[in-house]
Motif scaffolding. Structure first.
Motif, PDB file in Angstrom:
ATOM      1  N   ALA A 151       0.944  -1.174   0.270  1.00 39.31           N
ATOM      2  CA  ALA A 151       0.322  -0.067   0.097  1.00 39.31           C
ATOM      3  C   ALA A 151       0.814   1.139   0.267  1.00 39.31           C
ATOM      4  O   ALA A 151       2.108   1.368   0.228  1.00 39.31           O
ATOM      5  N   THR A 152       0.225   2.353  -0.374  1.00 41.75           N
ATOM      6  CA  THR A 152       1.127   3.398  -0.210  1.00 41.75           C
ATOM      7  C   THR A 152       0.124   4.281   0.535  1.00 41.75           C
ATOM      8  O   THR A 152      -0.807   4.751   0.949  1.00 41.75           O
ATOM      9  N   VAL A 153       0.642   5.512   1.221  1.00 37.58           N
ATOM     10  CA  VAL A 153       0.115   6.085   2.507  1.00 37.58           C
ATOM     11  C   VAL A 153      -0.228   7.417   1.179  1.00 37.58           C
ATOM     12  O   VAL A 153       0.053   7.981   1.474  1.00 37.58           O
ATOM     13  N   GLU A 154      -1.280   7.442   2.435  1.00 34.62           N
ATOM     14  CA  GLU A 154      -1.412   9.108   2.086  1.00 34.62           C
ATOM     15  C   GLU A 154      -2.193  10.170   3.197  1.00 34.62           C
ATOM     16  O   GLU A 154      -2.293  10.137   3.833  1.00 34.62           O
ATOM     17  N   LEU A 155      -0.899  10.699   2.154  1.00 36.15           N
ATOM     18  CA  LEU A 155      -0.473  11.535   3.258  1.00 36.15           C
ATOM     19  C   LEU A 155      -1.220  12.821   4.103  1.00 36.15           C
ATOM     20  O   LEU A 155      -1.027  13.125   4.512  1.00 36.15           O
ATOM     21  N   GLU A 156      -2.225  13.420   3.139  1.00 36.21           N
ATOM     22  CA  GLU A 156      -2.390  14.540   3.547  1.00 36.21           C
ATOM     23  C   GLU A 156      -3.722  14.145   5.362  1.00 36.21           C
ATOM     24  O   GLU A 156      -3.646  14.657   5.695  1.00 36.21           O
ATOM     25  N   THR A 157      -4.523  13.141   4.315  1.00 34.91           N
ATOM     26  CA  THR A 157      -5.521  12.688   5.112  1.00 34.91           C
ATOM     27  C   THR A 157      -4.178  12.015   6.663  1.00 34.91           C
ATOM     28  O   THR A 157      -5.094  12.648   8.054  1.00 34.91           O
ATOM     29  N   SER A 158      -3.865  11.634   5.915  1.00 38.92           N
ATOM     30  CA  SER A 158      -2.790  11.046   7.830  1.00 38.92           C
ATOM     31  C   SER A 158      -1.917  11.926   8.294  1.00 38.92           C
ATOM     32  O   SER A 158      -1.961  11.976  10.156  1.00 38.92           O
TER      33      SER A 158
END
Ligand code: ASP
Ligand code: MG
Length: 447
Positions: A151-158
């Motif tokens: 998976a790739t991290v969703e940076l803004e939400t995180s």
């Protein structure tokens, strides 16, 4: 106080002594720390193995030995740690009953080593007077795109989630390697704790990320294949990203992406020859310096296969590449790269996707494609360095060195990235080619 993210890998977690090394390093920082931790050495492999052999798995025996491993680090029993280790008991029993592990559950099991490590390390540090608390990705909200296994991290939400969770002035221990998508655990691909560390640095605007390993940073080539390799002291984000994309195992392939967005530096240390927190083996920053010989490092991967779509005109038919790419995309096969010519379109994929790709290709009907060939037992070699395309004669030196060894180069690509020239040879020629280029740019004798 500014924050640093500090990550320790599985190779830093072999036995109880290693915990004291970690403590010693952590005490050198006069900063707030986010400490990211991997599973103990080899535990992820054992979990993957358990998934593969679920029908024969003795769940109790397996978890008891896992607990024993983690208990041995602390040197004493710990009820909470035991509970943590046995948290996946029902998941394993359920899967065993089914006779298989559904993909949505696999990542939960495979990421378990990290959750055990983080609790164990938190306890150890607290016992030794180092203030910290555990922070689990499911609690602070490290969100991913939901692609199981990789998976790739969703940076803004995180980022939005994390800033309201992590308090200033505190140290935290975080298990690496996984995030969540709609409440389900998704792992970030092998070696993914590096990526967890840099994502957290992005989310919390950390000043720096320090990765601790048991090797001395980036080298001019893999010392297992070439003699006389030298350390590489500094790399740009682009150079480091390309080297890891094309096989350098030292970093997870997505590690530098979150840092690039905010210009956060990455330091790599070998814990076994640690000197001080300001003397890393390799520093990675936005700074793209050019060295005299331009090439900084050579990496390779054997995890590659090529599908050749041949036809007298394929290079000129509009939309053909799009059609091929969307068919592969729909089946979740990642295209690593494409090299086109007038008479062939060459699609580079992972070896692991070969069988699946053969099935997909048999369904593609394109009039202009007269023949489809598969090339296997090949390796990709990448020479990386800032200015490799601008500086006259560098590519010529690479290919002259290889051709002097009478090695047949099957395919070449330059220009897709500003810092990389890569080519494909048969795997049997791989080491000879690596040594020839290494000798040309870094001197010394090949193995
Ligand atoms: N434990 C995981 C692995 O072995 C993640 C990591 O070490 O970064 O791939
Ligand atoms: Mg690791």
């Amino acid at each position: 106080m500014s924050r640093f993210v500090v990550k320790f890998g599985g190779s830093n977690l072999k036995n109880a002594e290693d915990l004291f090394k970690i403590l010693e390093v952590l005490r050198m920082y006069n900063k707030n720390l986010i400490i990211v931790i991997s599973a103990a050495y080899n535990v992820t492999n054992q979990l993957i193995d358990a998934v593969a052999k679920i029908d024969r798995l003795n769940v109790d025996e397996f978890l008891t030995s896992l607990y024993e491993r983690y208990r041995s680090f602390l040197g004493k029993d710990d009820e909470q740690l035991k509970e943590r280790v046995f948290e996946i008991k029902n998941v394993l029993l359920g899967a065993k009953l089914l006779g298989e592990v559904p993909v949505q559950v696999q990542d939960r099991i495979v990421s378990h080593g990290e959750r055990c490590s983080s609790l164990m390390l938190t306890k150890f540090l607290q016992d030794h007077g180092f203030n910290c608390e555990e922070a689990l990705p499911e609690l602070f909200g490290l969100v991913t795109d939901g692609r199981f296994g990789n998976a790739t991290v969703e940076l803004e939400t995180s980022r939005k989630n994390a800033i309201s969770f992590f308090e200033r002035g505190k140290n935290y221990v975080v298990p690496g390697f996984y995030g969540l998508h709609e409440g389900r655990v998704t792992i970030l691909g092998r070696g993914g704790s590096d990526y967890t560390a840099t994502c957290l640095a992005y989310c919390l605007d950390a000043e720096r990320v320090d990765l601790y390993k048991d090797v001395s940073g980036f080298m001019t080539c893999d010392p297992k294949h070439v003699n006389n390799v030298k350390p590489v002291r500094s790399l740009s984000y682009d150079e480091a990203a390309e080297l890891s994309y094309f096989g350098a195992k030292i970093l997870h392939h997505a590690t530098v992406e979150p840092l690039r967005k905010k210009g956060i530096p990455l330091y790599i240390f070998n814990i076994n020859n640690f000197k001080s927190i300001d003397e890393p083996d390799t520093i990675i920053t936005a700074n793209g310096s050019m060295t005299k010989d331009v090439v900084k490092s050579i990496s390779f991967t054997d995890d590659i296969a090529v599908i050749q779509f041949k036809g007298s005109n394929v290079g000129r038919v509009p939309g053909l590449l799009g059609q091929i790419a969307s068919t592969f995309g729909a089946e979740n096969v990642n295209i690593k790269s494409v090299i086109t010519a007038q008479t062939s379109i060459n699609v580079l994929i992972s070896r692991q996707d070969l069988e699946k790709s053969q099935k997909i290709v048999s369904r593609i009907k394109i009039a202009e494609v007269e023949q489809i060939d598969f090339k296997t037992n090949i390796s990709l070699i990448a020479a990386v360095g800032n200015g490799i395309l601008q500086r006259h004669g560098i590519a010529a030196r690479i290919f002259t060195a290889v051709s002097k060894e009478k090695i047949n180069v099957l395919m070449i690509s330059a220009g897709a990235s500003e810092v990389t020239v890569y080519f494909i040879v048969s795997t049997a020629d791989r080491d000879k080619a690596l040594r020839a280029i290494h000798e040309e740019f870094f001197g010394g004798e090949g193995k």
